[in-house]
Design an enzyme around this catalytic site. Structure first.
Site: not given
Ligand code: GAL
Ligand code: MG
Length: 996
Positions: A427, A492
């Protein structure tokens, strides 16, 4: 705006001062080491400039505090705890940070003997957050940054035999902080190990190994570059497998660098399923080092990434360093526990989000077998929120510090076979500095793939990575060449915040179906709660609980592992969904099952199948199949040796299957359960019983209360409120109130974007049920009470016309039938509801529970892969899942009957059709109100929910909503159940009786 004086810790042009070049961490090294972990003197100040005069000199600081290293100082009583997801807790003005810059000065006396100082002394910090200066015996040694990487300093010229003073000054904020805006607690200090290495004058400095495979994927291609401190050193080397040499040699080289290569025929290849390792040992006359390596080849073939020629699927999880008492300081034991748990839960990949882990972590991944995405310590997410996301990412002057983060990671970790991708960070948008980082990585190591989700166009990465992509978008990625044709990975997904994630199966099905999709990483491993004891209350704090502002509250409570390491129901679910074996019934033949092997390398000869036919709770027949053989990605049809058996009346039959590991593995012994599942056999024979007639029921109506009684039963109704107010026998009340219609549940985190509408627009937590009529009539052997109501919520035009029919029999049973007809007299209505069902109250003494339905753990319509139908026993309290942030929990799907008892007698409730069940010692309102488990107010009754339908969980706190079919729409419904009062121990038999 350049400033007149540039503070060292605000100078983004430098990556460090006096720090040695990054290098591999040897698996074994004969050189002596002294751990500097333990007690240090500590002085905490508000800004580096406030350091006491001469603080770096020996003899100073005796009166300072003591602190244990490694640790984060916020959890040792200094500074303050603060959690933010995206926000920098200061203005965005890179590279400058606030003047008020919490600083810790650490000091330690280290004794070195005469022998030690004959050799060189290397001071190694494994991790210091966020930047630091070092002095030894009052002399300035150097400066380093990047919190999650080691820094080594050669301090030979500063040390002497006897006492040596080591002073470290650590800054909470630095220009590096702009690159360390990961979603986590802001924590500072020397939080990983510190050690001294007694280095030989002719030491082996670095070893780089590449163990690849030839095109047959069976022969090893071994190359190694060895870097010596001095030219002209004689070395011997040996590559061995389980102690046996497969390649050895010796040489004396003129240069400091030595290059070795060899073809090794028929190697044992490394994969996450077959973690075969080799030892490469190098010895000189003074030193012996070992680096472990594996033979495996990572490449893109026909648009897919492959390990050893095989297209693999990543069933991963995102892992942060976290401990509920220590913040980011973790022990080797904890790391090993994590890896073991991951393996036990069928996880085959881990992403080090969002920074390199301790060196040891990768040794474990090599050994246990996990594919790793190793990620550089780099995130500048806060820039997105000021709408200048590329501010530093696309500014050349930041190039070196960006590149440094990737390069040092690669140099440290490149020998680990487990690492299959280098990730440049998280990010931080995309720009020139990532182009440079990718180039630098490729120059150092082109045997792995480059990952970075922020390269949205997949310009320089080898894989196209996205996060939280909804199913629709994922399908498009799979079916069309969205952003090119590189393989896709979901870095993710499945946000495990609170109760959830639901709907994981839909993702897994997509990964398995589409060639381009090669799996993903669940977000995330841990709930990052901070262990707290206050008086009698033991609980976990999250953002805001320390008065920290701004904060993202419980957004850090988003793991599948609770802070105390209890696997959450979400983790049980994930284990089943990603299990490498799928079993499906073959229609029309109860003996035949189809078995599919989803391992990429292992044959199913590694598992045994335990099958069992169950008559609800009783075992009828069972067997073991231990001669299975199915190649990876293949399937077979298996015929179970089921013999005819006699069927009990009114009993359901199931085929339960447990797939277990055949042999002992490092993470679990033989018999370890890999997958469980159940196939309903649907062979139920019904036999009916006629109710026994007993004394005539007396009917009495006084002051709005209608009572129906005989010696077996007392049922009371309020004719004013149109509801049952009591059901029992003699003096004992079993039901103390209800049933009442209900559409609300205590908001789960995944409902967070629905909550406002649900509670402030549709007022679903504000139900009103108006009585339309209460009628009763006497029939043979029973009294029938019929109540008509209208259910709706504050200021709503939608609602339900409900008819409740109660039939009270002289034998003491009471049958309840509820029919609801959805009505709408306006236009506004909720797109969906948390649930449609009824809620009632039971006597508080009835704490023992038993149910026939899904279990043993909680289950929801989109998260039930870990549950099977069975008869389970528990207690009301134990039916709860104690989420760090209280919310709806403990639901059980498909319940056919349940009982609550006091140890002697109980209330049995048999459903006409399966219903959802919640049993709790608290109301939904008190659950909604509580911020922590200890704040949940106990109710005076047992709260009983029976749901006609209960909406799925989804993963919408960050990701996909509940699937449409798992949302409860405004709809007509009907439900029916029968109460009876039974003796403890007779529940199962009683429940089997079907009455005419
Ligand atoms: C993503 C990020 C993670 C965490 C997650 C929300 O955007 O990469 O680090 O923030 O969202 O829990
Ligand atoms: Mg982040």
């Amino acid at each position: 705006m350049a400033r007149k004086t540039v503070k060292r810790w605000e100078n983004h042009q430098i990556t460090g001062i006096g720090r040695r070049e990054a290098r591999t961490a040897f698996y074994k090294d004969s050189q002596s080491r002294i751990s500097l972990n333990g007690e240090w003197k500590f002085k905490y100040i508000d800004a580096p400039e406030l350091s006491p005069e001469g603080f770096e000199k020996p003899g100073v600081g005796n009166e300072w505090d003591n602190i244990d290293v490694p640790s984060v100082w916020q959890l040792r009583g200094y500074d303050k705890m603060h959690y933010t997801d995206v926000l920098y807790p200061f203005p965005i003005n890179p590279p400058y940070v606030p003047d008020e810059n919490p600083t810790g000065i650490y000091k330690k006396i280290v004794n070195l003997d005469d022998q030690w100082v004959q050799k060189d002394t290397i001071l190694k910090f494994h991790g210091v957050d966020s930047a630091f200066d070092v002095w030894v015996n009052g002399n300035y040694v150097g400066f380093s940054k990047v919190s999650r990487l080691p820094s080594e300093f050669d301090i030979t010229e500063f040390v002497k035999s006897g006492e040596n003073d080591v002073t470290v000054r650590v800054y909470k904020w630095s220009d590096g902080t702009y690159l360390e805006d990961q979603d986590m607690w802001w924590l500072s200090g020397i939080y990983r190990d510190v050690e001294l290495i007694n280095e030989e004058k002719n030491a082996v400095l670095d070893v780089q190994i590449d163990g690849s495979l030839d095109d047959s994927y069976t022969n090893g291609l071994f190359t190694s570059k060895i870097k010596m401190k001095q030219a002209g050193t004689n070395i011997k080397w040996k590559l061995s497998y389980k102690g046996e040499a497969v390649f050895e040699g010796e040489a004396s080289f003129k240069d400091k660098e030595i290059y070795i290569s060899a073809d090794i025929p028929s190697v044992h290849t490394w994969t996450a399923e077959t973690p075969e390792l080799y030892d490469f040992t190098i010895s000189t006359d003074t030193q012996e080092v070992t680096v472990r390596c594996g033979f495996r080849r990572i490449e893109i073939k026909d648009k897919n990434f492959c390990v050893n020629g095989q297209v693999i699927l990543l069933n991963g999880v995102n892992h942060h360093d976290y401990n509920p008492k220590e913040g980011r300081t973790v022990t080797r034991e904890q790391m090993e526990d994590d890896i073991r748990l991951m393996k036990q839960y069928n996880i085959n990949a881990v992403r080090c989000s969002h920074y390199p882990a301790n060196e040891y972590f990768y040794d474990l991944c090599d050994e246990y077998g996990l594919y790793v995405i190793n990620e550089a310590d780099l995130e500048c997410h806060g820039f997105e929120w000021v709408e200048n996301y590329t501010w530093i990412t696309d500014d050349e002057s930041w190039k070196n510090v960006y590149v440094d983060r990737s390069v040092r990671m690669v140099k440290r970790d490149r020998n680990h076979p487990s690492i299959i991708m280098w990730s440049m960070g998280n990010e931080s948008a995309f720009g020139c500095n990532f182009r440079s980082a990718a180039q630098a990585i490729r120059e150092l190591d082109d045997t792995r793939l480059i990952h970075y989700e922020g390269d949205f166009e997949a310009e320089v990465t080898d894989v196209y990575s996205t996060m939280y992509t909804r199913l629709k978008g994922l399908k498009e990625i799979a079916e069309y060449e969205v952003k090119g044709d590189k393989p896709h990975v979901m870095c993710e997904y499945g946000h495990a915040m609170g109760n959830g994630p639901g709907g994981l199966k839909a993702y897994q099905d997509m990964y398995r179906k589409y060639k381009r999709l090669q799996g993903g990483f669940l977000w995330e491993w841990y709930d990052h709660g901070i262990h707290t004891v206050e008086g009698d209350n033991e609980y976990y704090k999250y953002g805001g609980n320390y008065g920290d502002f701004p904060t993202n509250g419980n957004f850090c409570i988003d793991g599948i592992l609770m802070p105390d390491r209890t696997p959450s129901p979400g983790m049980e679910e994930y284990k089943q969904i990603i299990a490498p074996i799928e079993i499906t019934p073959i229609a029309g033949n109860i003996k035949k099952i189809k078995i599919e092997n989803y391992y990429d390398f292992l044959n199913l000869s590694t598992v045994i199948i335990n099958w069992e036919i169950k008559a609800e709770n009783e075992s009828v027949q069972k067997g073991i199949i231990d001669d299975l053989s199915v190649s990876p990605h293949d399937s077979c049809v298996l015929e179970l040796p089921i013999t005819p058996f006699e069927m009990l009346i009114n009993t359901d039959y199931y085929l339960n299957v447990l797939v277990c590991q055949k042999e002992d593995r490092k993470y679990a012994s033989s018999g370890h359960e890999i997958k469980k599942l159940q196939i309903p056999l649907n062979i139920r024979r019904d036999e009916f019983v006629v109710r026994e007639k007993d004394d005539k029921l007396m009917i009495n109506e006084v002051q709005g209360v209608l009572s129906i009684t005989n010696k077996n039963v007392t049922a009371k109704f309020s004719t004013v409120y149109g509801k049952l107010i009591s059901f029992g026998k003699g003096e004992t009340e079993y039901i103390t109130d209800g049933p009442r219609m209900n559409v609300y549940r205590a908001t789960i985190d995944n409902d967070m974007y629905k909550k406002d509408d649900w509670m402030n627009k549709y007022f679903i937590q504000k139900p009103v049920e108006e009585t339309e009529y209460v009628d009763f009539e006497e029939a043979e052997d029973k009294v029938i009470v019929k109540i008509g109501t209208f259910f709706s919520c504050y200021n709503q035009s939608w609602g339900f016309e409900c008819v409740y029919v109660y039939e009270i029999y002289s034998c003491g049973q009471m049958k309840v039938e509820i029919q609801g007809r959805a009505v709408q007299r306006g236009k506004l209505e909720p797109p969906f509801l948390p649930r449609i069902g009824i809620v009632m109250k039971g006597n508080q003494n009835l704490q023992n529970t038993m149910w026939y339905g899904m279990g043993p753990g909680e289950s929801y319509i989109d998260s039930n892969a870990a549950s099977v139908m069975g008869i389970y026993e528990s207690t009301i309290d134990e039916m709860m899942t104690n989420y760090v942030f209280p919310q709806e929990n403990g639901h059980r799907e498909n319940v056919k009957w349940f009982s609550i008892g006091d140890g002697e007698n109980g209330l049995l409730c048999r459903m006409e059709n399966k219903l959802g069940l919640n049993l709790a010692n608290y109301t939904d309102e008190s659950l909604e109100k509580a911020q922590h488990p200890f704040e949940i107010e106990k109710s005076n009754d047992v709260i009983i929910h029976l749901d006609y339908r209960h909406s799925g969980l989804g993963s919408n706190s960050c990701g996909e909503e509940q699937l449409e079919e798992n949302k409860v729409k405004l709809q007509d419904f009907s439900m029916a159940f029968t109460f009876s009062i039974v003796k403890n121990g007779t529940e199962i038999n009683e429940a089997r009786k079907q009455y005419i």
